[in-house]
Write a protein that holds these residues in place. Structure first.
Motif, mmCIF file in Angstrom:
data_model
loop_
_atom_site.group_PDB
_atom_site.id
_atom_site.type_symbol
_atom_site.label_atom_id
_atom_site.label_comp_id
_atom_site.label_asym_id
_atom_site.label_seq_id
_atom_site.Cartn_x
_atom_site.Cartn_y
_atom_site.Cartn_z
ATOM 1 N N THR A 123 0.835 -1.198 0.000
ATOM 2 C CA THR A 123 0.000 0.000 0.000
ATOM 3 C C THR A 123 0.872 1.251 0.000
ATOM 4 N N ARG A 124 1.866 1.271 0.879
ATOM 5 C CA ARG A 124 2.745 2.442 1.016
ATOM 6 C C ARG A 124 3.513 2.709 -0.276
ATOM 7 N N SER A 125 3.928 1.651 -0.959
ATOM 8 C CA SER A 125 4.724 1.819 -2.180
ATOM 9 C C SER A 125 3.861 1.887 -3.441
ATOM 10 N N ALA A 126 2.542 1.748 -3.278
ATOM 11 C CA ALA A 126 1.622 1.732 -4.414
ATOM 12 C C ALA A 126 2.024 0.676 -5.436
ATOM 13 N N THR A 127 2.413 -0.495 -4.927
ATOM 14 C CA THR A 127 2.843 -1.611 -5.764
ATOM 15 C C THR A 127 2.078 -2.855 -5.344
ATOM 16 N N ALA A 128 1.331 -3.421 -6.275
ATOM 17 C CA ALA A 128 0.547 -4.617 -5.973
ATOM 18 C C ALA A 128 1.302 -5.861 -6.429
ATOM 19 N N LEU A 129 1.435 -6.805 -5.527
ATOM 20 C CA LEU A 129 2.018 -8.102 -5.854
ATOM 21 C C LEU A 129 0.894 -9.114 -5.942
ATOM 22 N N ASP A 130 1.072 -10.131 -6.776
ATOM 23 C CA ASP A 130 0.072 -11.189 -6.782
ATOM 24 C C ASP A 130 0.351 -12.114 -5.594
ATOM 25 N N GLU A 131 -0.510 -13.079 -5.390
ATOM 26 C CA GLU A 131 -0.402 -13.952 -4.216
ATOM 27 C C GLU A 131 0.926 -14.713 -4.175
ATOM 28 N N ALA A 132 1.366 -15.222 -5.310
ATOM 29 C CA ALA A 132 2.620 -15.975 -5.340
ATOM 30 C C ALA A 132 3.810 -15.080 -5.006
ATOM 31 N N GLN A 133 3.838 -13.875 -5.549
ATOM 32 C CA GLN A 133 4.931 -12.939 -5.278
ATOM 33 C C GLN A 133 4.935 -12.522 -3.812
ATOM 34 N N GLU A 134 3.763 -12.211 -3.290
ATOM 35 C CA GLU A 134 3.660 -11.803 -1.893
ATOM 36 C C GLU A 134 4.101 -12.944 -0.965
ATOM 37 N N ARG A 141 16.293 -15.702 -13.066
ATOM 38 C CA ARG A 141 16.107 -16.214 -14.440
ATOM 39 C C ARG A 141 16.867 -17.518 -14.633
ATOM 40 N N ASP A 142 18.078 -17.577 -14.079
ATOM 41 C CA ASP A 142 18.858 -18.810 -14.181
ATOM 42 C C ASP A 142 18.153 -19.973 -13.491
ATOM 43 N N VAL A 143 17.533 -19.704 -12.343
ATOM 44 C CA VAL A 143 16.770 -20.750 -11.656
ATOM 45 C C VAL A 143 15.614 -21.199 -12.541
ATOM 46 N N ALA A 144 14.902 -20.255 -13.119
ATOM 47 C CA ALA A 144 13.765 -20.589 -13.983
ATOM 48 C C ALA A 144 14.203 -21.443 -15.171
ATOM 49 N N GLU A 145 15.345 -21.116 -15.740
ATOM 50 C CA GLU A 145 15.831 -21.863 -16.903
ATOM 51 C C GLU A 145 16.329 -23.257 -16.532
ATOM 52 N N ALA A 146 16.769 -23.436 -15.305
ATOM 53 C CA ALA A 146 17.318 -24.721 -14.878
ATOM 54 C C ALA A 146 16.235 -25.711 -14.452
ATOM 55 N N CYS A 147 15.033 -25.226 -14.196
ATOM 56 C CA CYS A 147 13.948 -26.087 -13.711
ATOM 57 C C CYS A 147 12.912 -26.304 -14.802
ATOM 58 N N ARG A 148 12.075 -27.331 -14.602
ATOM 59 C CA ARG A 148 11.046 -27.633 -15.605
ATOM 60 C C ARG A 148 9.678 -27.851 -14.982
ATOM 61 N N ASN A 149 9.389 -27.163 -13.924
ATOM 62 C CA ASN A 149 8.113 -27.383 -13.255
ATOM 63 C C ASN A 149 7.545 -26.055 -12.776
ATOM 64 N N ALA A 150 6.643 -26.122 -11.817
ATOM 65 C CA ALA A 150 6.036 -24.899 -11.273
ATOM 66 C C ALA A 150 7.099 -23.996 -10.647
ATOM 67 N N TYR A 151 8.169 -24.593 -10.157
ATOM 68 C CA TYR A 151 9.292 -23.825 -9.603
ATOM 69 C C TYR A 151 9.857 -22.900 -10.678
ATOM 70 N N ALA A 152 9.977 -23.404 -11.899
ATOM 71 C CA ALA A 152 10.476 -22.600 -13.017
ATOM 72 C C ALA A 152 9.520 -21.446 -13.316
ATOM 73 N N GLU A 153 8.221 -21.727 -13.305
ATOM 74 C CA GLU A 153 7.232 -20.673 -13.552
ATOM 75 C C GLU A 153 7.312 -19.582 -12.485
ATOM 76 N N LEU A 154 7.428 -19.993 -11.237
ATOM 77 C CA LEU A 154 7.508 -19.029 -10.143
ATOM 78 C C LEU A 154 8.720 -18.124 -10.314
ATOM 79 N N PHE A 155 9.882 -18.705 -10.604
ATOM 80 C CA PHE A 155 11.088 -17.884 -10.702
ATOM 81 C C PHE A 155 11.120 -17.045 -11.966
ATOM 82 N N ALA A 156 10.481 -17.491 -13.020
ATOM 83 C CA ALA A 156 10.348 -16.642 -14.205
ATOM 84 C C ALA A 156 9.485 -15.427 -13.868
#
Length: 166
Positions: free
Chosen positions: A22-33, A110-125
């Motif tokens: 709220t203070r930074s006027a920046t909304a994160l989605d649930e996964a980011q938060e 990004r390197d983590v996202a590229e090294a994985c092939r699952n939901a972990y990769a999606e999260l880090f991307a």
């Protein structure tokens, strides 16, 4: 001083992150938060957070393989995120810009996202793509009061935090 269990600390960090959004006027989605709360919990008792040289940690991670590599890269991304958002003065002391930590951390994710092939990769991307927003929320956390409902209760006891968070 009140002792805070893990669950209570997580709830306090989540509340602090939401206030910072709220203070930074920046909304994160649930996964980011959720991930940001996880990072704060993991590193709240890390006395060496500011002592590590992240570029060297990144190089060591590149020399590793498999899960060891992705975990080390994740740690670099996490620590760079905390430094860029909570400890920007460290960049000045090390004669680099805050963007240095942002770029290094985003690249590690990004390197983590590229090294994985699952939901972990999606999260880090996703985390890499929204790294600046995560930094902005941490700046909002840094610039505001940390859940001072009671003076003795904060997300972590100040003595356990790395020096420099004010």
């Amino acid at each position: 001083m009140t002792t805070i269990r893990q669950g209570a600390a997580a709830a306090l960090w989540q509340s602090a992150v939401r206030e910072a959004e709220t203070r930074s006027a920046t909304a994160l989605d649930e996964a980011q938060e959720s991930y940001l709360v996880f990072v704060l919990l993991r590193h709240q008792n890390d006395p060496d957070l500011l002592a590590r040289v992240q570029a060297l940690e990144w190089l060591r991670a590149q020399e590793s393989l498999g899960r060891t590599r992705t975990d080390a890269l994740r740690d670099v991304g996490d620590r760079c995120l905390l430094i860029a958002g909570l400890y920007p003065a460290l960049a000045q002391r090390r004669r680099v810009s805050v963007d240095y930590f942002t770029t290094l951390g985003r690249g590690a994710y990004r390197d983590v996202a590229e090294a994985c092939r699952n939901a972990y990769a999606e999260l880090f991307a996703q985390l890499a793509a929204h790294y600046e927003a995560l930094v902005q929320v941490l700046r909002g956390l840094r610039d505001g009061p940390l859940l001072m409902a009671q003076p003795a209760v904060t997300p972590a006891a100040p003595a356990t935090w790395p020096r420099g968070l004010h």
